[in-house]
Motif scaffolding. Structure first.
Motif: not given
Lengths: 341, 341
Positions: A83-89
């Motif tokens: 959830k704190d990945s560059s894509i999800v953020v």
């Protein structure tokens, strides 16, 4: 609507991240004052890399994201868990209206899944297609769909034709673009079950310029502007384009190194050849949009360098200015109303 | 078994009939004394054309056929109605055991239909695949299936893999040929419904060297020897090969004519380039066999010249000598026995 286009950029995705991604962002904001880039990724790393450049400070903002989705990560799981990945953020920035568009050179699977799950489809869109531009003898054509959702239905292909036409007309500037369906012959009775069912539906569409079947042989010549097919076939076309081109070019180079005579010739033709082959390099045409979402999602090549990242960011401005999503909504609305009558 | 291979040759089919077809027959019998060609077509015309050549008379025989099936003729109807056409007459020679093989540059549709209806399938063969050789960086690969019967089932693809392996090993001389299934990713869980169902079945086959999925990008590099796919995808691959190659080559030529410097260079690289590009010309590799029939049926390009016709005729000898059909029967027998146990 704000005059600034806000692009959430995945700084951690792709083979050349974060270096080339950040360089692409810097180039984009230097070229255009109407862009704001929201860089997602590990803050300390991005800060350090950004500090090497001079650029209008207010146009690039870092949004911290501690995790990275790797290409090997199973997409659905990755979108759910990281959830704190560059894509999800970055995708959540689009979802929450803090960004207009999302650009990434990262995991295709995660981008396709995240686009549908996080950004969400426009009401009425049955399936969002991935639609890269491919080089042809005449310029470019839009190949729609090359996504991850295979085994499409006829109604999906009809929507692809409509969305693709809107994109070609408004983003690429091709007036009344021609639409063809990939088939194994020119006659209407040819094809597999999907094509045979889709053909008459496309013929009925008043809002596109459908010209019939297109054989794969005629795609590179630029026979039609919008090449409609289901994702498995689209994927084969896209990858084979790269494969045949690459093999042929390396054969040509090899062939030219065969004798002293041809080596000298090779030196003389090199500059001309280079510019020709550049025309046929898909990476020159920016990223592929995932159409039909509440916001623009653009997938660039995993091997993207700064130039492709920059082109893709700037494309987002045109997408917003031309109100592509509003146009897609309008066309699908007509379709819905027809169904109801 | 006779030591002579008898080839029924459609003298009226293709863009260059009968001139180049007959020239190809003459070249073949001049090269090999173990071939007899049965030329089907309009007797007076064939006699006149043949009279221009010197060749071993007993090796070419004319079998009169008054009608011609045109490319525009609907295949099923044409095979049914034009009973005295060069294609139907020649196929009946194979059916009746008067010829071992049939070669034609005529209507693909009619050849595919006639092969199944007239020559007939080997017992156990569910669907006869059309399997052309395609050029790769390493030599050639067999692309199976490119026929007219789309929407294949998993069991068809398994048979294609087996028949293709036998052909590559015995005709092309590739020991233990690798087999790949065309897919949109390398992982086993990727693909459309057909590929997902077929993958485990191929993995189970003991009699082939299955190496997994092959992405379209890797086909031109020669990643696998036998490229398995259903006919719609096979057709797209075959045609796109031609299309990308043709467009790229004409772009390269155009590019080299751009300046005086590159024009001089072009003159110097021309011979080397020509031989390189020849390697990538599908017509160099003879015709495509329609496998799994009671007798060999070979479809050559519509634009075939004498050389391709000659190569295709000579291939028939290897096909007979290597007892390909007996080997196909043996493999399918094993499969049938397994089913029964």
């Amino acid at each position: 609507m704000s005059d600034i286009t806000r692009v959430a950029l995945d700084a951690m995705g792709g083979d050349n991240a974060p270096g080339e991604i950040i360089r692409g962002a810097v180039e984009a904001v230097k070229q255009r004052s109407d862009i704001k880039v929201l860089l997602t990724g590990q803050e300390a790393l991005l800060k350090k890399t950004l500090s090497e450049y001079t650029y209008p400070r207010e146009q690039i903002e870092i949004v911290n994201a501690s995790e990275v989705i790797e290409t090997a990560d199973p997409p659905v799981m990755a979108i759910r868990r990281k959830k704190d990945s560059s894509i999800v953020v970055a995708m959540n920035l689009v979802k929450n209206g803090e960004a207009d568009a999302f650009v990434s050179a990262g995991s295709s699977g995660a981008i396709l899944v995240g686009g549908q799950v996080l950004v969400g489809r426009i009401k009425g869109v049955e399936r969002p297609p991935l639609a890269p531009l491919i080089p042809t003898a005449k310029g470019v054509s839009l190949l729609i769909d090359c996504g991850a959702n295979v085994d499409a239905r006829p109604s999906h292909l009809v929507q692809f034709a409509k969305m693709g036409s809107i994109y070609m007309e408004n983003i690429i500037g091709k007036k009344n673009p021609t639409v063809g369906i990939v088939n194994i012959g020119a006659e209407e009775e040819k094809g597999n079950a999907l094509v045979k069912e889709t053909f008459p539906l496309l013929k009925e569409c008043k809002d596109i310029n459908f010209v019939g079947s297109v054989e794969a042989r005629d795609i590179p010549a630029g026979a039609v502007d919008v090449v409609v097919c289901e994702a498995f076939v689209g994927n084969v076309i896209l990858k084979l384009y790269e494969g045949v081109g690459g093999t042929l070019i390396s054969k040509v180079k090899q062939g030219m190194m065969g004798s002293l005579r041809s080596k000298i010739g090779a030196l003389l033709v090199k500059p001309a050849l280079k510019s020709t082959l550049k025309d046929f390099d898909a990476s020159e045409y920016g990223g592929a949009p995932l159409l039909g979402l509440n916001g623009l999602v653009v997938k660039t090549h995993g091997s993207s360098k700064a130039k492709e990242v920059c082109t893709s960011i700037i494309q987002c401005v045109t997408f917003k200015e031309q109100q592509i999503n509003e146009k897609i909504k309008a066309v699908l609305q007509v379709q819905e109303e027809k169904k109801e009558n």
